[in-house]
Design a protein around this motif. Structure first.
Motif, PDB file in Angstrom:
ATOM      1  N   GLU A 149       0.817  -1.212   0.000  1.00  0.00           N
ATOM      2  CA  GLU A 149       0.000   0.000   0.000  1.00  0.00           C
ATOM      3  C   GLU A 149       0.855   1.268   0.000  1.00  0.00           C
ATOM      4  O   GLU A 149       0.392   2.339  -0.405  1.00  0.00           O
ATOM      5  CB  GLU A 149      -0.947   0.018   1.193  1.00  0.00           C
ATOM      6  CG  GLU A 149      -0.292  -0.230   2.537  1.00  0.00           C
ATOM      7  CD  GLU A 149      -0.303  -1.690   2.933  1.00  0.00           C
ATOM      8  OE1 GLU A 149      -0.428  -1.945   4.160  1.00  0.00           O
ATOM      9  OE2 GLU A 149      -0.178  -2.569   2.052  1.00  0.00           O
ATOM     10  N   ASP A 150       2.121   1.154   0.444  1.00  0.00           N
ATOM     11  CA  ASP A 150       3.007   2.318   0.421  1.00  0.00           C
ATOM     12  C   ASP A 150       3.357   2.734  -0.996  1.00  0.00           C
ATOM     13  O   ASP A 150       3.685   3.903  -1.248  1.00  0.00           O
ATOM     14  CB  ASP A 150       4.307   2.015   1.179  1.00  0.00           C
ATOM     15  CG  ASP A 150       4.079   1.793   2.665  1.00  0.00           C
ATOM     16  OD1 ASP A 150       3.100   2.347   3.201  1.00  0.00           O
ATOM     17  OD2 ASP A 150       4.884   1.072   3.282  1.00  0.00           O
ATOM     18  N   VAL A 151       3.317   1.780  -1.914  1.00  0.00           N
ATOM     19  CA  VAL A 151       3.767   2.049  -3.282  1.00  0.00           C
ATOM     20  C   VAL A 151       2.636   1.879  -4.300  1.00  0.00           C
ATOM     21  O   VAL A 151       2.883   1.774  -5.500  1.00  0.00           O
ATOM     22  CB  VAL A 151       4.956   1.138  -3.657  1.00  0.00           C
ATOM     23  CG1 VAL A 151       6.173   1.487  -2.820  1.00  0.00           C
ATOM     24  CG2 VAL A 151       4.594  -0.331  -3.492  1.00  0.00           C
ATOM     25  N   GLY A 152       1.390   1.836  -3.813  1.00  0.00           N
ATOM     26  CA  GLY A 152       0.252   1.781  -4.706  1.00  0.00           C
ATOM     27  C   GLY A 152      -0.056   0.425  -5.289  1.00  0.00           C
ATOM     28  O   GLY A 152      -0.715   0.329  -6.332  1.00  0.00           O
ATOM     29  N   LEU A 153       0.393  -0.647  -4.625  1.00  0.00           N
ATOM     30  CA  LEU A 153       0.115  -1.998  -5.107  1.00  0.00           C
ATOM     31  C   LEU A 153      -0.941  -2.661  -4.219  1.00  0.00           C
ATOM     32  O   LEU A 153      -0.967  -2.413  -2.998  1.00  0.00           O
ATOM     33  CB  LEU A 153       1.386  -2.856  -5.095  1.00  0.00           C
ATOM     34  CG  LEU A 153       2.486  -2.486  -6.092  1.00  0.00           C
ATOM     35  CD1 LEU A 153       3.690  -3.398  -5.892  1.00  0.00           C
ATOM     36  CD2 LEU A 153       1.979  -2.588  -7.523  1.00  0.00           C
ATOM     37  N   LEU A 205       7.672  -2.864  -9.917  1.00  0.00           N
ATOM     38  CA  LEU A 205       7.834  -1.428  -9.700  1.00  0.00           C
ATOM     39  C   LEU A 205       9.035  -0.876 -10.452  1.00  0.00           C
ATOM     40  O   LEU A 205       9.007   0.249 -10.954  1.00  0.00           O
ATOM     41  CB  LEU A 205       7.992  -1.148  -8.206  1.00  0.00           C
ATOM     42  CG  LEU A 205       6.741  -1.204  -7.341  1.00  0.00           C
ATOM     43  CD1 LEU A 205       7.117  -1.066  -5.882  1.00  0.00           C
ATOM     44  CD2 LEU A 205       5.757  -0.117  -7.739  1.00  0.00           C
TER      45      LEU A 205
END
Length: 295
Positions: free
Chosen positions: A35-39, A58
């Motif tokens: 969730e930190d990297v939009g996944l 990523l």
């Protein structure tokens, strides 16, 4: 302000570059959540952080390509791939440089071990003596090579120590008296461990540095724990360091550091108080306390 007893981090005869690269990448993945990297996050995870395949996605590289990098084989990776991995892992500039040094040391040139600590040039000692703030000079191995009277008043009388004992990491991890001068010794210890790892990456063949890290690993459980975090940093200039002194209690100092040119790598480290603050008054009181310099 590298080697140790854990199997993956032993370094008794220099830095294990491939092992360091593997553990460094794993530790950086572990601190990121999908969730930190939009996944999206699917399924239960056996270990914290991103999976290899998520990191590869990523970075825009294949899983097999990234897996080979994490296995310690970075020699064939392009600069673009390393930069993409660094961005995906959200590495700081210091961490990105550390990654490149571990993956492709030839891109950094052939690292040379620093020569044994030498005496400071007289002009550098004169500079220290003329500064109105606590100041000292350290080597790449964090040996304290020179200092002024106010530094000795704030941090402890280093003239009473042997040259081998005059090392900021050794003092922080092995000397309760030196630790007591810092109101937040855990933060100070983490910075020291990060500086040692960064410097070991710059000079992996430095046997003196490796032996220092081995000694700290054997004697300090705290060092082993912090070393396992794979932090790479020598601290941020402008950081506030809270000190504790038996004469004036707690006060805050602003940390600054800069490289000195000429000869072996050295850094000038200074601390000053904010103008008009209670800390400035505390520092002024300490400056008035005479400490006979002995070097």
């Amino acid at each position: 302000m590298s080697s140790h007893v854990a199997p993956d981090d032993q370094a008794t005869s220099g830095l294990d570059r491939r092992g360091e690269l593997r553990e460094f990448l794993r530790s950086r993945r572990a601190r990121l959540r999908p969730e930190d990297v939009g996944l999206p996050s699917y399924g239960r995870r056996r270990v914290p952080g991103l999976r290899r395949e998520e990191l590869a996605q990523l970075a825009g590289v294949s899983y097999a390509y990234y897996a080979r990098l994490e296995q310690g084989y970075g020699e064939t990776m392009s600069a673009e791939v390393l930069d993409a991995v660094a961005r995906a892992l959200r590495l700081s500039e210091e961490e990105r440089e550390h990654l490149v040094r571990l993956a492709q040391p030839e891109r950094q040139g052939t690292p040379q071990a620093a020569p044994p600590p030498q005496r400071l040039r007289p002009s550098v000692q004169h500079l220290l003596d003329g500064l109105g703030v606590p100041a000292y000079v350290v080597s790449r191995r964090l040996d304290i090579l020179g200092w002024n009277r106010l530094a000795a008043t704030v941090f402890g009388d280093w003239a009473q120590l042997t040259p081998e004992e005059r090392n900021t990491a050794r003092l922080i991890f092995l000397s309760p008296e030196a630790r007591d001068r810092f109101a937040d010794p855990e933060r100070t210890a983490l910075t020291a461990a990060g500086a040692l790892r960064m410097n070991a990456g710059k000079s992996p063949e430095d046997s003196y540095l490796s032996s220092l890290i081995e000694e700290l690993s054997q004697k300090s459980e705290e060092f082993r724990r912090l070393w396992a975090r794979h932090e790479v940093s020598c601290g941020t200039v402008g950081d506030i360091v809270r000190m504790r002194h038996p004469l004036v209690g707690e006060f805050d100092l602003v940390h600054e550091s800069m490289a000195l040119r000429g000869g072996a790598p050295m850094r000038l480290v200074t601390y000053h108080a904010e103008p008009g603050s209670r800390s400035e008054e505390a520092l002024r009181m300490l400056a008035s306390w005479e400490l006979e310099p002995r070097r």
